[in-house]
Design an enzyme around this catalytic site. Structure first.
Site, PDB file in Angstrom:
ATOM      1  N   HIS A   1       4.685   3.875  11.211  1.00 52.36           N
ATOM      2  CA  HIS A   1       3.588   3.027  10.725  1.00 52.36           C
ATOM      3  C   HIS A   1       3.110   2.004  11.749  1.00 52.36           C
ATOM      4  O   HIS A   1       2.203   1.231  11.471  1.00 52.36           O
ATOM      5  CB  HIS A   1       4.011   2.317   9.430  1.00 52.36           C
ATOM      6  CG  HIS A   1       4.173   3.268   8.288  1.00 52.36           C
ATOM      7  ND1 HIS A   1       3.159   3.561   7.402  1.00 52.36           N
ATOM      8  CD2 HIS A   1       5.219   4.038   7.906  1.00 52.36           C
ATOM      9  CE1 HIS A   1       3.588   4.454   6.519  1.00 52.36           C
ATOM     10  NE2 HIS A   1       4.838   4.767   6.808  1.00 52.36           N
TER      11      HIS A   1
ATOM     12  N   GLY B   1       0.820  -1.219   0.000  1.00 50.12           N
ATOM     13  CA  GLY B   1       0.000   0.000   0.000  1.00 50.12           C
ATOM     14  C   GLY B   1       0.844   1.254   0.000  1.00 50.12           C
ATOM     15  O   GLY B   1       0.539   2.231  -0.681  1.00 50.12           O
TER      16      GLY B   1
ATOM     17  N   ASP C   1      -2.163  -2.987  16.784  1.00 56.26           N
ATOM     18  CA  ASP C   1      -1.798  -2.742  15.383  1.00 56.26           C
ATOM     19  C   ASP C   1      -1.805  -1.246  15.116  1.00 56.26           C
ATOM     20  O   ASP C   1      -2.697  -0.534  15.604  1.00 56.26           O
ATOM     21  CB  ASP C   1      -2.809  -3.437  14.455  1.00 56.26           C
ATOM     22  CG  ASP C   1      -2.149  -4.008  13.199  1.00 56.26           C
ATOM     23  OD1 ASP C   1      -1.054  -3.539  12.857  1.00 56.26           O
ATOM     24  OD2 ASP C   1      -2.731  -4.905  12.575  1.00 56.26           O
TER      25      ASP C   1
END
Length: 730
Positions: free
Chosen positions: A165, A30, A372
C-alpha cells in the site's frame, strides 16, 4: 469448502479498555470497508494484530472469542515486539526507504530485523492454524514482506496474493537495506504481487532481477519453476458512501455552519496524517509565499488544515509537529486581523461527518505529499463534490496523480508552482471546474474499492490457472513413467540433445562448461544400447564438440547444423555456404563490445555470436535490442538470421537451422521413438520440425512449442539416467 484469509498488520477494529473491560469498535478505514465484502462472507477470516498490548491470558481468550464473532483472528504482540518489529523495522527502515528518505530517518538495527522476522513467523503460525489446501491468502503491506514465502514453504500449492500500500522504491534506494535479499524472496512467495502504480511495478521488477538470481519477461518473474505476476491495481474508495454523506442531516447542518464561517473567503482544505512524507511544511511555505507576493489575496483565502496525530512520541515526528506549530503560528501572527485568520489549524482527528462537510464546502483541496503510495484524501474529496465543482491540486508524487489527470498536478518541491496552482484554482471558472470534476468523478465512481478487490482476486485466479497449466506440462512422475515405458517398448530410437542449458548449466565463461563425469556416464550408457542413436545438436563450435565427444559413439551436429560428424568419421560441413558477410558484420559487433563492458564476440564457421552474460544487468539487454534493430535490414539483405538466445545474440546463415539438420537424420531411417531436449530459441526449430509422435521437452519455463518441460539440466540428466537404469533392470 475453501475460504479466503486476509492478513494485515492491524485488524479492522479499534480495541479500547475501560476499567477491566475491553470494547471493540469497527474501523472506518478504506481497506476495512473494501475487504468487508470478503471477510464477512462464509467462513472467510481476517488475521491481524488487535492494535494494543494484551498480556493476560484471560483477556486474550475473551478478546479472541469476541473477535471470532466478527470473523477476525488476533495475533497478539508484546510491547517489545511492537517496539522492534513495528516501530523499529517497519517504521524506521522500510517506511523511510520506501518513501525515499534515507540518511536522516532510516536506522538499521540487527535486533529490529530479528523481531521483524520473528513476528512474520508468528503471523505464519496463525495462518497455518486455520488454512487448508485450496484456500486463498491475501497479505497486505510492508509489515509482512516475509510472510508469503514463509507460507509457501509450508503450503506449496496454496494461492497467495500480496499487496503493497506504499510506494516501492527504485533499485538504487532499495539496495541500501541490508536485508534486501530476504525481503524480496519473502515477497516472491506470492503468486500475484500488487502495487498502486506501474512505476512501483517497474521498480520492483528492477530490484528483484538485479538482486536475486531470477529472470523477468514483461511483468512475470520466473523464480525456480514458479511464475510470479507483478501488476498495478490502483486502489479506490467507497465512493457511494462519500457521495451520499453530504445529503445526511448532520452533515447538511455542518455544511451550513462552514459556509457561514467562511462566507467571504475561498476555502482551501488540507488533510494529512503527521508524517514527513506528506510535505506539510512545504505546503505552508507555498501558502505563505501566496500571501507575501500576492497581498490582494489576504482576507480572500483561508487554509483549513487538519493534521491527524501519528507517532508523536518518536523524536523526529515530535520535531516535525513543533515545526508545523511554529510555521502556522508565524504565518497567522504576520497576516491575521480582527476579521480573518489565514490558517485554521487542528492537530486531531475528526469524525467522518465533519470531514464530509469540509470536503463538500472547500473550494480547493490541496494534496501535496512528497511521496505517497496512492493518497485517498484526493479521491474522497472528488467523491464528495456532488455538484461537480471545486478544484483538486495534487502532487505528482502521489500514486493518485497517475489516474486523476484532470487535477492541477504539481511538484511539491516547487514552492512557486504550488503557489501559482492555488491562484489558478481559486480563479478557475465554474465551467472549467465542472469539466475537470465530472471526468474525475466518473473515474472515482468506476474504480472504487469494490472494483479494486474484484480485479485483484480475479487476476489471482487467472495467475493460479496459468501456473497450473504450466504444471500439467511439467514432466511429473506419472508422465516420466509413461515416457520410460514407451522408450522400452520401442526398437529404433533417436535422442536429440542440446548441450548448453540442457545437459549443463550456463557458465559465465563459455569455455568452462565442459562435460563432467556424470554426463559422460549418461552419454556412454545411452549410446551402448544398439537401439539408440544419440545426437548432440548444439550451437557450439565443432572444435569444442570434437574435443569433448569426438571419441564417443554419438552423432555430432555443431554450430546449429553447419557441421556434421558421424561416429568414427571426420567432420563435414554443409556445402554451398559463404562466410564473406562476416567482414561487414564483425566490425559492427566490435563497436558493441567497445560500448558494453563484459561482452565479447565468439566466431564460428558460419556465424558470429555476441555474448553479454557478464555485462551489467539491463545494459546487456538494452544493447542487444539496439543491435537487433541495427542488424535487422542488413541481415535480411544478406540472407542471414538473427537468433536472440539466453544472454547471447547470434548472426548466422539463413540456411543453417537445427530443425533442418534434425530432419535430415530422420529422413534416412524409420525411428519408432523420437525424443528431443532443448532450452532456447534455436531448439524451437527442432521441436517444430519433428513429427507429432515425437516427445519434445523444453528445459526452463518459457513459452515453447515443446509438449513438456523440465526445470533444469539436473532434471534432464535424471530422466536420461532413468532410461538406462530401467534398461539394466530388465
Amino acid at each position: 469448502m475453501s475460504k479466503t484469509i486476509i492478513v494485515s498488520n492491524r485488524l479492522p477494529v479499534k480495541i479500547s479498555k475501560a476499567g477491566d473491560e475491553y470494547t471493540l469498535a469497527p474501523s472506518e478505514g478504506g481497506l476495512a470497508t473494501g475487504l468487508g465484502s470478503i471477510y464477512k462472507k462464509g467462513n472467510n477470516k481476517w488475521i491481524g494484530w488487535p492494535g494494543v498490548e494484551i498480556t493476560e491470558e484471560h483477556d486474550r481468550q475473551t478478546i479472541t472469542s469476541q473477535l471470532e464473532e466478527l470473523s477476525l483472528v488476533p495475533v497478539f504482540l508484546d510491547q517489545e515486539e511492537i517496539n522492534q518489529y513495528y516501530e523499529g523495522f517497519s517504521n524506521d527502515v522500510l517506511w523511510p526507504i520506501f518513501h525515499y528518505y534515507t540518511s536522516t530517518y532510516a536506522v538499521y538495527k540487527e535486533s529490529n530485523w530479528d523481531y521483524y522476522n520473528a513476528v512474520n513467523h508468528k503471523f505464519k503460525d496463525a495462518i497455518l492454524a486455520i488454512a487448508k489446501p485450496g484456500d486463498v491468502i491475501w497479505i497486505h503491506d510492508y509489515q509482512l514482506l516475509l510472510l508469503p514465502e514463509l507460507i509457501r514453504r509450508e503450503m506449496p500449492d496454496v494461492s497467495i496474493g500480496f499487496f503493497l500500500h506504499i510506494p516501492f522504491p527504485s533499485h538504487e534506494m532499495f539496495r541500501l537495506i541490508p536485508w534486501r535479499y530476504e525481503l524480496l524472496e519473502g515477497m516472491l512467495g506470492a503468486d500475484l504481487i500488487g502495487f498502486h502504480t506501474f512505476d512501483d511495478v517497474r521498480h520492483f521488477l528492477g530490484a528483484a532481477t538485479r538482486i536475486l538470481p531470477v529472470n523477468s519477461s514483461a511483468n512475470v518473474i520466473t523464480s525456480g519453476d514458479r511464475s510470479v505476476v507483478v501488476e498495478s491495481f490502483p486502489m479506490g474508495i467507497d465512493e457511494k458512501k462519500y457521495s451520499s454523506l453530504p445529503l445526511e442531516k448532520e452533515v447538511v447542518e455542518q455544511i451550513a455552519l462552514i459556509k457561514e464561517t467562511f462566507k467571504n473567503t475561498k476555502l482551501i482544505l488540507s488533510i494529512d496524517r503527521l508524517d514527513y512524507s506528506k510535505g506539510i511544511l512545504q505546503r505552508l511555505q507555498a501558502f505563505e509565499q501566496l500571501l507575501q507576493l500576492h497581498p490582494e489575496y489576504c482576507e480572500k483565502v483561508t487554509m483549513h488544515m487538519i493534521v491527524v496525530p501519528s507517532r508523536d512520541t518518536v523524536p523526529q515526528y515530535a520535531h516535525l509537529r513543533d515545526e508545523i506549530d511554529k510555521r502556522v503560528g508565524n504565518i497567522n501572527a504576520m497576516y491575521r486581523n480582527m476579521e480573518w485568520t489565514p490558517i485554521h489549524y487542528y492537530y486531531r482527528s475528526f469524525p467522518i461527518e465533519t470531514l464530509s462537510a469540509l470536503y463538500y464546502s472547500a473550494d480547493v483541496c490541496l494534496v501535496s505529499p512528497m511521496r505517497d503510495g496512492m493518497n485517498l484524501v484526493s479521491k474522497e474529496y472528488i467523491a464528495s463534490r456532488i455538484n461537480n465543482d471545486g478544484v483538486l491540486i495534487l502532487s505528482e508524487m502521489a500514486g493518485a496523480s497517475k489516474e486523476l489527470i484532470d487535477a492541477i498536478i504539481v511538484n511539491p518541491n516547487n514552492t512557486k508552482e504550488v503557489c501559482d496552482a492555488i491562484i489558478t484554482a481559486i480563479n478557475m471558472p465554474l465551467a472549467e471546474q465542472k469539466r475537470r470534476m465530472q471526468q474525475m468523478r466518473q473515474l472515482v465512481a468506476k474504480f472504487n474499492i469494490t472494483h479494486w478487490v474484484k480485479i485483484f482476486m480475479d487476476r489471482l485466479k487467472e495467475v493460479k490457472q496459468m501456473q497450473r497449466s504450466m504444471q500439467t506440462r511439467h514432466v511429473s512422475f506419472a508422465t516420466e513413467q509413461s515416457i520410460i515405458k514407451r522408450y522400452h517398448k520401442t526398437k529404433k530410437r533417436i535422442i536429440f540433445l542440446d548441450y548448453d542449458g540442457t545437459l549443463v548449466n550456463f557458465k559465465s565463461n563459455i569455455n568452462q562448461a565442459s562435460p563432467d563425469k556424470e554426463l559422460y556416464t549418461i552419454i556412454d550408457r545411452l549410446s551402448e544400447d544398439p537401439a539408440n542413436m544419440v545426437v548432440l545438436i548444439s550451437g557450439r563450435k565443432h572444435e569444442n564438440l570434437s574435443e569433448w565427444f569426438g571419441d564417443k559413439n554419438v552423432y555430432l551436429i555443431a554450430e546449429h547444423g553447419s557441421w556434421f560428424k558421424q561416429q568414427n568419421t571426420s567432420w563435414h560441413k554443409v556445402a554451398g555456404l559463404s562466410d564473406s558477410w562476416k567482414q561487414e558484420i564483425h566490425p559492427l559487433l566490435e563497436t558493441y563490445v567497445d560500448r558494453t563492458p563484459g561482452s565479447f564476440i565468439e566466431e564460428k564457421t558460419y556465424s558470429l555470436v555476441w555474448h553479454y552474460r557478464n555485462a551489467q544487468k539491463g545494459l546487456g539487454e538494452l544493447r542487444a535490442n539496439e543491435l537487433m534493430n541495427n542488424l535487422k535490414y542488413l541481415a535480411s539483405d544478406k540472407g542471414l538470421q538473427l537468433l536472440p538466445g539466453d544472454k547471447v545474440l547470434e548472426v548466422k546463415n539463413m540456411e543453417i537451422n537445427k530443425g533442418r539438420a534434425a530432419l535430415m537424420l530422420l529422413d534416412k531411417n524409420d525411428y519408432d521413438f523420437i525424443i528431443a531436449f532443448g532450452d532456447d530459441y534455436t531448439d524451437e526449430d527442432v521441436f517444430k520440425a519433428l513429427p507429432e509422435s515425437a516427445v519434445t521437452i523444453k528445459v526452463g519455463g518459457n513459452v515453447s512449442a515443446a509438449k513438456f518441460y523440465l526445470r533444469n539440466p539436473a532434471e534432464v540428466r535424471n530422466l536420461l539416467l532413468n532410461f538406462t537404469e530401467e534398461l539394466a533392470v530388465q
